[in-house]
Design an enzyme around this catalytic site. Sequence first.
Site, mmCIF file in Angstrom:
data_model
loop_
_atom_site.group_PDB
_atom_site.id
_atom_site.type_symbol
_atom_site.label_atom_id
_atom_site.label_comp_id
_atom_site.label_asym_id
_atom_site.label_seq_id
_atom_site.Cartn_x
_atom_site.Cartn_y
_atom_site.Cartn_z
ATOM 1 N N ALA A 67 -16.735 8.121 92.884
ATOM 2 C CA ALA A 67 -15.981 6.857 92.300
ATOM 3 C C ALA A 67 -14.731 7.253 91.651
ATOM 4 O O ALA A 67 -14.284 8.441 91.554
ATOM 5 C CB ALA A 67 -17.003 6.295 91.487
ATOM 6 N N GLY A 106 -20.675 8.812 94.122
ATOM 7 C CA GLY A 106 -20.267 7.510 94.682
ATOM 8 C C GLY A 106 -20.226 7.542 96.165
ATOM 9 O O GLY A 106 -20.639 6.502 97.029
ATOM 10 N N GLU A 109 -23.726 8.116 97.446
ATOM 11 C CA GLU A 109 -24.350 6.933 97.492
ATOM 12 C C GLU A 109 -24.247 5.922 98.559
ATOM 13 O O GLU A 109 -24.785 5.191 99.033
ATOM 14 C CB GLU A 109 -24.115 6.452 96.149
ATOM 15 C CG GLU A 109 -24.866 7.147 94.995
ATOM 16 C CD GLU A 109 -24.465 6.815 93.590
ATOM 17 O OE1 GLU A 109 -25.432 6.338 92.960
ATOM 18 O OE2 GLU A 109 -23.469 6.793 93.284
ATOM 19 N N GLU A 129 -23.126 13.543 88.682
ATOM 20 C CA GLU A 129 -22.587 12.763 87.742
ATOM 21 C C GLU A 129 -22.922 13.253 86.274
ATOM 22 O O GLU A 129 -22.302 12.883 85.287
ATOM 23 C CB GLU A 129 -23.424 11.425 87.802
ATOM 24 C CG GLU A 129 -22.655 10.560 88.792
ATOM 25 C CD GLU A 129 -23.169 10.929 90.415
ATOM 26 O OE1 GLU A 129 -22.667 10.033 91.360
ATOM 27 O OE2 GLU A 129 -23.718 11.850 90.483
#
Length: 708
Positions: A67, A106, A109, A129
Amino acid sequence: MSEKAADPVTLNVEGDVAIISVDNPPVNTVSAPVREGLFAAVADIRAQVGVAAVVLVCEGSTFFSGADIAEFAGPPKEAEFRDLFRQLEQLPVPVVAGMHGVAMGGGLEMALACHYRVAAPDARFGLPEVTLGVIPGAGGTQRMPRLIGAEKALELILAARPVDVAAAIQLGFIDAEVQGELRAATIAYARALVQGGAGPRRTSERSVDPATATPAIFERLTQQARSQYPNRVAALTAIKAVSATARLPFEQGLLYETELANESKATIESKALVHIFFAERGTRKVPGLPADAKAHAIASGGVVGAGTMGGGIAISFANAGLPVTVIDASQEALDRGFAVIGKTYDSMVKRGRLTAADKGRRMALIRGSLNYADLRDADVAIEAVYENLDLKRQIFKDLDRVMKPGAVLATNTSTLDVAEIAAATQRPTDVVGLHFFSPANVMPLLEVIRTDTTGPVAIRTALDLAKTLRKTPVLARVCYGFIGNRMMEGYAREAQRMVLEGATPRQVDDALEAWGMAMGILAVFDMAGVDVGVNVHRANADRYPPDPAYYQADVALHAAGRLGQKTGKGYYKYSPGDRTRHDDPEAIAILRGTAQRLGIAQRTHSAAEIVERCVYPLINEGMRIVEEGVALRADDVDVVWCAGYGFPRYRGGPLFHADTIGLKTLHDGILKYRDMFGPMHWQPAPLLTRLVSEGRTLKQWDAARDTQ
């Protein structure tokens, strides 16, 4: 959907396969424009007839790297990620992610929301994370356990380290390794699925194996998290989220994950870790340098001094693929230095970090010489001899004589005036300080010291060299101790003072380590050598306050022959070949006797007092440093201490921590100790006093300077 060159997402249909391709340099973060493009691509696919499979790939050097961390400070984005991944997962045809490079956070994911996952041989995968104080918040805590079980998912999350393709296949979240050009191989894999009659395979429709989500497993991993991440909550929060997969339906689990993710982003831990993440990336920004000041290319280097520091610097060059020549005064010194270099590489081979062939290639890049003339073609030379100004000035005269125009001449001094060293040359514009931290081949910090005459090209070149050597550079101006060691004075002074007041070395070090320091300061002295500090203080006695107790714990141990680990005894005692610290009544008796001679009253110390008395002077001096302009910005001070001195990253560095606890709390604490011990060492920095009176934070003050 538009396919303008500026769009990071493009959609092409080849036969019956729709290919979504993302190109968002430099590392394909899942930024807002990328998400917008992916939403549009999924909508386009739904509207098309004849699409039998979907392929998701990325251009450039990597799959989605994660992300956009810059979004952490803004409004929550989890609902948007949930919606995007749901739409991708609910496509009625097989969706295949083709991955290369790194698929992290992310990015991974995103792949878990696809139905099938294939990867190039070089790919690496991870959910890191917790290292930023947050949890996987885009479905990772809910989808990964459904693929590989709750236990393995949590082990992956807590480890926060990437795994390779073989490990990912064994775990069960990658379906296959593919060879050749990734885009073509992924399309071929998708077509094979269609031909075999395979349909969508949605992770969200799977259940978690109950055997992987027992109370005993979660308790074991909770204990692991507390040990691995002391004083932190993100890892424990991740356990909460993953454990929910055993009791909540998928959609409810996603909502719970979102709630926990947003809570974690609001913690000091997360804010501190994100702060230091960006602070480290900002150290190369130097205001005021001319735009046309371009760095010189560094193709080879030289090191003067084959001791511990010089050898570590030479290894850093070789590890970066740069040839380096090591100069020393005798063949015996060179042979001794090269033996240590060889042992360092042998240790890396033994631990599996290098192959024997790697060692051979790197050792071949390091050559020794007794002649300065062998540095004539080097682009940079780094002097790394012991702290003697006359010796260093003579070395720089020799370097000035032989090195080519434009080459950078650098000193590794930690205490001496770089300007005085530069004055020994006819090219002071090319002279900088490059203060490596020991062991130089391991420690990431590099203090880059500029004098008033250092030229912008030399500064740029030094910063670029740091990047090549995989170091984090921090630019500083000349002062005694620069940034890190200058701040160390008050920190270590109080630790030594407290062991004279009756605290044991272990009490002091345990309190600091429990608070988060990587190693207690007295144990650091034993590791570095008690004599090192004594010699520095004797050589610079005129710089210190007229305090008869100043650093006298070191002096007393040194006089007793207790030099630390190298003599088997210092503040602690050590068994041969073992660095384990053992309490030593003899050391404590020496310290008590010194206190009695100096008339220092004995008292008890709480852990809170130990931390305050060590950390408050550290912060106070840091504030003086930024106000004086020795450091460019407060962030740079935080980087120095997190990257070079073991300050806990989850506290963001000393000056971030000052704002965390409140500048008034810091100011009041310094005044409290001034009342107890007198004003010689306990005076608030002028900047601290001013900011408290104005009700401003250090961050606000620093930001205001940036806009002026």
